[in-house]
Scaffold this active site. Sequence first.
Site, short mmCIF file in Angstrom:
data_model
loop_
_atom_site.label_atom_id
_atom_site.label_comp_id
_atom_site.label_asym_id
_atom_site.label_seq_id
_atom_site.Cartn_x
_atom_site.Cartn_y
_atom_site.Cartn_z
N ALA A 225 0.79 -1.26 0.10
CA ALA A 225 -0.05 0.03 -0.14
C ALA A 225 0.96 1.21 -0.07
CB ALA A 225 -0.99 0.09 1.22
N ASP A 226 0.25 2.27 -0.56
CA ASP A 226 0.95 3.46 -0.45
C ASP A 226 -0.11 4.68 -0.69
OD1 ASP A 226 4.13 4.18 -0.45
OD2 ASP A 226 2.97 5.96 -1.31
#
Length: 197
Positions: free
Chosen positions: A73-74
Amino acid sequence: MSALVLASRSPARARLLADAGVSFTVQAAELDEAPLKARALARGRSPREVACDLAEAKGLAVARGRQGLVIGADQTLDLEGRLLDKPPTLADARSQLQALRGREHRLHAAVTVSEGEAVIWRTVETVRLRMRGFSDGFLDAYLTREGEALLGCVGAYRLEAMGVQLFEAIDGHYFAVLGLPLLPLLHFLRAQGHVAA
């Protein structure tokens, strides 16, 4: 059921998954994000695409050579097409918040699920946020109260804490603001048998 790993250092992401009843372990990806971002921007990638690229890179870095599914995730902050990073100092946090004050920006939250060498699922959600025209006095009090916790937050705010007072309007999912498009991720994990249907 195979193991599920979260490839993120974010306590907010881990808390969201745990509170949703998902069983997982954490193994942060050992990546230097700065050159990845620089290369992506040099190729003309948008802040939204950079979030996707980084989520994919993190997930694959942890997934290679292991069994099970890995969540990468980012999140990126997009101020009129310009990508803002996490502030390294409180002085930088002040400057970021002054730049965002009274203006609209976008947060792009990307999440991927990888298995081995492949990304098997991905999504990205964009949230539009408008900061109110808060006073310098409020800004001083906010920075004093929140302190160095802000240095781990893109945009120098934590919506789940006093940062909510910075805003006059938010259009999008709360979970995406915290860095994880949780509802579509849970839908995918249910289909994979990691969450009860």
